[in-house]
Design an enzyme around this catalytic site. Structure first.
Site, short mmCIF file in Angstrom:
data_model
loop_
_atom_site.label_atom_id
_atom_site.label_comp_id
_atom_site.label_asym_id
_atom_site.label_seq_id
_atom_site.Cartn_x
_atom_site.Cartn_y
_atom_site.Cartn_z
N THR A 20 0.52 -0.94 -0.55
CA THR A 20 0.14 -0.29 -0.61
C THR A 20 0.82 1.33 0.20
O THR A 20 0.58 1.90 -0.48
CB THR A 20 -1.01 -0.04 1.23
OG1 THR A 20 -1.56 -1.17 1.43
CG2 THR A 20 -2.41 1.09 1.44
N LYS A 36 -8.07 -0.50 -5.26
CA LYS A 36 -7.83 -1.78 -4.33
C LYS A 36 -9.30 -2.61 -4.89
O LYS A 36 -9.79 -2.28 -4.03
CB LYS A 36 -7.99 -2.08 -3.22
CG LYS A 36 -7.73 -3.09 -2.19
CD LYS A 36 -6.17 -3.52 -1.93
CE LYS A 36 -6.10 -4.90 -0.81
NZ LYS A 36 -4.73 -4.65 -0.34
N GLY A 118 -3.17 -5.73 -5.47
CA GLY A 118 -3.67 -6.97 -4.99
C GLY A 118 -3.74 -6.53 -2.97
O GLY A 118 -3.04 -6.49 -3.26
N ALA A 119 -4.33 -8.83 -3.13
CA ALA A 119 -4.66 -8.72 -2.03
C ALA A 119 -3.57 -9.71 -1.74
O ALA A 119 -3.33 -10.58 -2.25
CB ALA A 119 -6.14 -8.78 -1.49
N LEU A 185 12.17 -3.34 -3.61
CA LEU A 185 12.44 -3.59 -2.36
C LEU A 185 12.62 -2.39 -1.06
O LEU A 185 13.38 -0.98 -1.58
CB LEU A 185 14.47 -3.91 -2.68
CG LEU A 185 14.86 -4.78 -3.87
CD1 LEU A 185 16.51 -4.95 -3.92
CD2 LEU A 185 14.24 -6.12 -3.24
#
Length: 234
Positions: A20, A36, A118-119, A185
């Site tokens: 997020t 989302k 994505g979840a 990263l």
């Protein structure tokens, strides 16, 4: 802006890896809207859409405020969608047929890149048909003529190599390798992990250092290349 503005699906190697936060950064840097489609865990969290909205409200003199589009599925338990539905007697099982790419031109914005978060990770179970996040990405690709890319958010530190390489391999073996834009990263810089990932052909497009305050983001945003530069290098 044109109708060819890309869709960027942000997935992660793990839960709470920073998807997020990174999605908010990408929306800010790339002047993108945010969606989302599947939100779980609302009993303990206000939801990622609100988090991204608040993220922008804390910035001073931002050049871009995204359209934050409503989720299709909202579930209470902080579980994978398959299990969250089992815990909610009023919820229906997630069906990929229910997902239609939102028309973000209905907002005050012209057509813009769209960040889809994505979840959880790429193999998170969505329903009893054994459909997972990568199937949702394929659904998105089917729904639009816009180019669709996948950005993978991973931790920078110990343990990230196995998780990141497994996720990258899953994308390749499931027909999504050509859509992989790169890995971000998140955390303290780790040159060894970055070099090893690149040795295994995982493109690292940015390293995001930890910041204590979301107001201190200028240096972080400078770590993210422009979207056009990344696409042209792909």
């Amino acid at each position: 802006m044109t109708s060819a503005e890309p869709v960027i699906f942000v997935t992660g190697t793990d839960t709470d890896v920073g998807k997020t936060f990174v999605s908010g950064l990408l929306a800010l840097k790339w002047h993108a809207n945010y969606w989302k489609p599947i939100q779980t865990g609302l009993e303990s969290d206000p939801g990622d859409s609100l988090t991204v909205s608040n993220f922008f409200s804390k910035q001073e003199a931002v050049e871009w405020y995204p359209a934050v589009l409503k989720p299709v599925v909202e579930l209470q338990k902080p579980l994978c969608p398959l299990d969250a539905v089992k815990c909610d007697p009023t919820a229906s099982e997630v069906s990929l047929e229910d997902f239609v790419l939102p028309n973000d031109t209905i907002t005050d914005h012209t057509v813009a890149p769209l960040i889809i978060e994505g979840a959880g990770g790429i193999f998170v179970p969505l329903n009893s048909k054994c459909e997972i996040t990568s199937d949702l990405i394929k659904r998105v690709i089917e729904l639009t003529d816009r180019p669709v890319y996948v950005v993978l958010v991973a931790r920078s530190g110990l343990g990230t190599l196995n998780h990141t390489l497994l996720t990258h391999d899953h994308l390749k073996t499931n027909g999504l390798g050509e859509h992989f834009l790169g890995c971000i990263l998140n955390g303290p810089k780790n040159s060894l992990n970055k070099e090893t990932l690149e040795l295994f052909d995982v493109k690292v497009i940015a390293e995001i250092p930890f910041v204590e305050e979301t107001l201190q983001l200028n240096s972080v945003l400078e770590c993210i290349p422009s979207l056009s530069d990344i696409i042209n290098e792909s």
